[in-house]
Scaffold this motif. Structure first.
Motif, PDB file in Angstrom:
ATOM      1  N   THR A 176       0.822  -1.205   0.000  1.00 18.84           N
ATOM      2  CA  THR A 176       0.000   0.000   0.000  1.00 18.84           C
ATOM      3  C   THR A 176       0.860   1.261   0.000  1.00 18.84           C
ATOM      4  O   THR A 176       0.547   2.255  -0.660  1.00 18.84           O
ATOM      5  N   SER A 177       1.974   1.207   0.709  1.00 12.39           N
ATOM      6  CA  SER A 177       2.940   2.306   0.775  1.00 12.39           C
ATOM      7  C   SER A 177       4.271   1.706   1.246  1.00 12.39           C
ATOM      8  O   SER A 177       4.292   0.573   1.756  1.00 12.39           O
ATOM      9  N   PRO A 178       5.369   2.407   1.100  1.00 12.73           N
ATOM     10  CA  PRO A 178       6.657   1.868   1.542  1.00 12.73           C
ATOM     11  C   PRO A 178       6.616   1.462   3.021  1.00 12.73           C
ATOM     12  O   PRO A 178       6.188   2.226   3.880  1.00 12.73           O
ATOM     13  N   GLY A 179       7.014   0.225   3.289  1.00 12.38           N
ATOM     14  CA  GLY A 179       7.054  -0.266   4.664  1.00 12.38           C
ATOM     15  C   GLY A 179       5.723  -0.753   5.195  1.00 12.38           C
ATOM     16  O   GLY A 179       5.650  -1.210   6.341  1.00 12.38           O
ATOM     17  N   ALA A 180       4.643  -0.675   4.403  1.00 10.23           N
ATOM     18  CA  ALA A 180       3.324  -1.104   4.873  1.00 10.23           C
ATOM     19  C   ALA A 180       3.249  -2.619   4.980  1.00 10.23           C
ATOM     20  O   ALA A 180       4.036  -3.358   4.371  1.00 10.23           O
ATOM     21  N   THR A 181       2.299  -3.102   5.752  1.00  8.61           N
ATOM     22  CA  THR A 181       2.064  -4.542   5.875  1.00  8.61           C
ATOM     23  C   THR A 181       0.762  -4.942   5.180  1.00  8.61           C
ATOM     24  O   THR A 181       0.283  -6.059   5.344  1.00  8.61           O
ATOM     25  N   THR A 182       0.190  -4.012   4.416  1.00  2.62           N
ATOM     26  CA  THR A 182      -1.016  -4.284   3.637  1.00  2.62           C
ATOM     27  C   THR A 182      -0.703  -4.093   2.155  1.00  2.62           C
ATOM     28  O   THR A 182       0.298  -3.464   1.790  1.00  2.62           O
TER      29      THR A 182
ATOM     30  N   ILE B  64      -7.720 -10.399  -0.768  1.00  2.00           N
ATOM     31  CA  ILE B  64      -7.179 -11.249   0.301  1.00  2.00           C
ATOM     32  C   ILE B  64      -5.863 -10.653   0.772  1.00  2.00           C
ATOM     33  O   ILE B  64      -4.868 -10.650   0.022  1.00  2.00           O
ATOM     34  N   GLN B  65      -5.826 -10.117   1.962  1.00  3.96           N
ATOM     35  CA  GLN B  65      -4.644  -9.473   2.498  1.00  3.96           C
ATOM     36  C   GLN B  65      -3.659 -10.522   3.031  1.00  3.96           C
ATOM     37  O   GLN B  65      -4.066 -11.519   3.644  1.00  3.96           O
ATOM     38  N   PRO B  66      -2.358 -10.315   2.795  1.00  2.00           N
ATOM     39  CA  PRO B  66      -1.361 -11.272   3.321  1.00  2.00           C
ATOM     40  C   PRO B  66      -1.232 -11.130   4.837  1.00  2.00           C
ATOM     41  O   PRO B  66      -1.541 -10.078   5.407  1.00  2.00           O
ATOM     42  N   THR B  67      -0.771 -12.177   5.465  1.00  2.00           N
ATOM     43  CA  THR B  67      -0.496 -12.092   6.904  1.00  2.00           C
ATOM     44  C   THR B  67       0.828 -11.370   7.106  1.00  2.00           C
ATOM     45  O   THR B  67       1.697 -11.344   6.218  1.00  2.00           O
ATOM     46  N   ALA B  68       1.002 -10.787   8.272  1.00  2.00           N
ATOM     47  CA  ALA B  68       2.250 -10.078   8.552  1.00  2.00           C
ATOM     48  C   ALA B  68       3.444 -11.020   8.501  1.00  2.00           C
ATOM     49  O   ALA B  68       4.553 -10.638   8.093  1.00  2.00           O
ATOM     50  N   GLU B  69       3.229 -12.280   8.908  1.00  2.00           N
ATOM     51  CA  GLU B  69       4.325 -13.246   8.894  1.00  2.00           C
ATOM     52  C   GLU B  69       4.643 -13.710   7.475  1.00  2.00           C
ATOM     53  O   GLU B  69       5.806 -13.948   7.136  1.00  2.00           O
ATOM     54  N   GLY B  70       3.633 -13.858   6.645  1.00  2.00           N
ATOM     55  CA  GLY B  70       3.860 -14.389   5.308  1.00  2.00           C
ATOM     56  C   GLY B  70       4.233 -13.355   4.274  1.00  2.00           C
ATOM     57  O   GLY B  70       4.714 -13.705   3.188  1.00  2.00           O
ATOM     58  N   LEU B  71       4.007 -12.068   4.548  1.00  2.00           N
ATOM     59  CA  LEU B  71       4.256 -11.019   3.561  1.00  2.00           C
ATOM     60  C   LEU B  71       5.706 -10.955   3.083  1.00  2.00           C
ATOM     61  O   LEU B  71       5.944 -10.902   1.869  1.00  2.00           O
ATOM     62  N   PRO B  72       6.713 -10.966   3.974  1.00  2.00           N
ATOM     63  CA  PRO B  72       8.101 -10.859   3.490  1.00  2.00           C
ATOM     64  C   PRO B  72       8.471 -11.946   2.487  1.00  2.00           C
ATOM     65  O   PRO B  72       9.207 -11.685   1.517  1.00  2.00           O
ATOM     66  N   ALA B  73       7.964 -13.162   2.678  1.00  2.00           N
ATOM     67  CA  ALA B  73       8.313 -14.264   1.789  1.00  2.00           C
ATOM     68  C   ALA B  73       7.619 -14.152   0.439  1.00  2.00           C
ATOM     69  O   ALA B  73       8.030 -14.801  -0.533  1.00  2.00           O
TER      70      ALA B  73
END
Length: 405
Positions: free
Chosen positions: A279-285, A304-313
Motif C-alpha cells: 500500500t505504501s513503503p514499509g506497509a504490511t497491507t 485477500i490481504q497477506p499475513t504479517a508473517e507471510g508477507l516478506p516471503a
C-alpha cells in the motif's frame, strides 16, 4: 419536425445495425459483436417505437390545433354535423386509451354530403357516445379539404342540433371526398421526407459504425485476403502487452502508480495487466493496481490481504527483475503446447518461486486457455522452462506431463 428527425435517426440506426452484423460476419470488428449488435439493435428498436408513438400522436396534435378557435370555424362554415357509420380500434393506445378510426358521413353547410375517415382517442365514456348511427359535431381544419376533427365539447347551439337532428341521422350513403395530401405532407399532416434522405441517413449510420474498422476494410478492398487481415487483428490483440520491451514499460507504469516496487504478484493478460503491491513503503497491507491502454491506476485494497508473517516471503522487487522472459515464453508457448494463441486466452504470472524445480527467487507461470485444450508452463527467472502440463495431444507439454506421471 420532431417526427422527421426521429425517422431519420431510425434510418441511421438501421444502417449502423446492418454494418454491425456485416462486420461481425467478416471478422472486422474491434467492438465485441454482442455489444455492437445489442447497442445498435436497441437504438433501432427505440427509434422505431418513437416513430410509431409520434405518428399515433399526430392526429391528437392536429385536433388540438383545430379546436383552438371554433368561433372562426363557425363563421367560415367549417363546422358540420356527421353521422358515425362505423368505428374500429387501430391497435394503438395512448395513455391506456385506444386510438380509433371512424367512418363518417359529413353534412357540411357549404357543399354536398360526403364520407371520410377520422382518427381519435376514445375513452370509456366517449365509446358509448360514438356508436354507429349517432350524430356528432365535427370541424374541418381546411374548408378545401375533407379531413374533419370530432368536437368533444361543441358550442351549445351545435350540441342541440346534434341531439335533435333527423336529416343527417337518416342519411344512408354519400360519395367519398378524397384529396391527395398537401404537397410535402402525409395524410396525417406530417412532413414527408424524400426517400433519398433515408438512404443518406442509413449510409451515414453504416459509415459511422464502420469507421473504426476503416484500415482493415481499405486493405481488404485493395485486395488483401480477409483471412490474413482477421489473423493480424487477432494476433495484435493478444500481443499488445507481450511485445518486446512492453512488459518492462507496463511494470514501470504500475510502480509509478503504486509508489513502491515491492510486489506480491504481477500478471500480464495480453491487453492489460494487474499487480498487487504494498500500500505504501514499509506497509504490511497490499493494494491492487490495474494497467490498460497505457494507464496504470490503484483499484483499492487487495481482496485477500497477506499475513504479517507471510508477507516478506511473498514480496519481490520488480524494478530489479528482468522481464524479458515474459515475451520469450509467450513466443515459445504455441510450439510447447500446440495451442494457437490467436484463439486462446494467455496469462503470464510473475511471483516468488513456488515450484520446487525453480532455483531462482522468482518464477514465471504461463497459463493458456484454448478452445479445446489448456496448458501451464513454469519457468525460472531466466526464462528456462522447468515444468509443463496440459496442451494438445502430442505437444511437448502433453508429453512432459505424461513422462512425469
Amino acid at each position: 419536425m420532431l417526427w422527421s428527425v426521429i425517422r431519420l435517426l431510425l434510418a441511421a440506426s438501421v444502417g449502423a445495425l446492418g454494418a454491425s452484423v456485416a462486420l461481425a460476419l467478416l471478422g472486422f470488428d474491434q467492438v465485441p459483436t454482442e455489444t455492437a449488435v445489442a447497442v445498435t439493435g436497441s437504438a433501432t428498436a427505440l427509434f422505431f417505437a418513437l416513430v410509431v408513438m409520434v405518428g399515433a400522436l399526430a392526429p391528437s396534435a392536429q385536433t388540438s390545433r383545430v379546436l383552438r378557435d371554433l368561433d372562426a370555424a363557425d363563421r367560415e362554415d367549417r363546422i358540420a354535423l356527421a353521422q358515425v357509420l362505423f368505428i374500429r380500434e387501430t391497435g394503438t393506445e395512448i395513455n391506456d386509451r385506444p386510438l380509433c378510426e371512424l367512418r363518417l358521413l359529413v353534412a357540411p353547410r357549404d357543399r354536398d354530403p360526403y364520407t371520410t375517415a377520422a382518427r381519435t382517442v376514445v375513452g370509456v365514456l366517449e365509446a358509448a357516445r360514438l356508436l354507429p348511427g349517432s350524430v356528432q359535431v365535427v370541424v374541418r381544419a381546411n374548408a378545401a379539404r375533407p379531413e374533419v376533427v370530432l368536437v368533444p365539447d361543441p358550442p351549445e347551439p351545435w350540441a342541440l342540433q346534434a341531439r335533435s337532428d333527423t336529416r343527417v341521422r337518416s342519411m344512408t350513403s354519400a360519395p367519398e371526398w378524397v384529396e391527395p395530401p398537401p404537397r410535402g405532407r402525409t395524410r396525417a399532416g406530417l412532413v414527408r421526407i424524400p426517400a433519398v434522405l433515408f438512404v443518406v441517413a442509413a449510409l451515414l449510420g453504416a459509415g459511422a459504425r464502420a469507421w473504426p474498422e476503416r484500415v482493415q476494410l481499405q486493405a481488404w478492398a485493395a485486395g488483401e485476403p480477409r483471412a490474413e487481415l482477421v489473423g493480424e487483428r487477432a494476433s495484435d490483440e493478444y500481443l499488445t502487452v507481450f511485445e518486446p520491451g512492453a512488459a518492462r514499460t507496463v511494470a514501470d507504469d504500475l510502480v509509478a502508480a503504486a509508489g513502491v516496487s515491492q510486489l506480491t504478484s504481477l500478471s500480464f493478460y495480453g491487453t492489460y495487466a494487474a499487480a498487487d503491491a504494498l500500500t505504501s513503503p514499509g506497509a504490511t497491507t497490499t493494494d491492487s493496481f490495474w494497467w490498460s491502454d497505457g494507464v496504470a491506476e490503484r483499484r483499492g485494497p487487495t481482496l485477500i490481504q497477506p499475513t504479517a508473517e507471510g508477507l516478506p516471503a511473498a514480496l519481490f522487487d520488480v524494478s530489479t527483475l528482468d522481464l524479458t522472459p515474459v515475451q520469450l515464453l509467450v513466443d515459445q508457448t504455441p510450439a510447447l503446447t500446440g495451442i494457437d494463441l490467436a484463439a486462446a486466452d494467455v496469462m503470464v504470472l510473475v511471483r516468488r518461486a513456488t515450484n520446487a524445480a525453480v532455483t531462482t527467487p522468482t518464477e514465471f507461470a504461463v497459463s493458456v486457455d484454448g478452445d479445446y485444450h489448456d496448458a501451464w508452463i513454469t519457468a525460472d527467472a531466466t526464462g528456462a522452462v522447468v515444468a509443463m502440463e496440459g496442451g494438445a495431444p502430442g505437444s511437448p507439454a502433453a508429453l512432459a506431463a505424461q513422462a512425469n506421471g
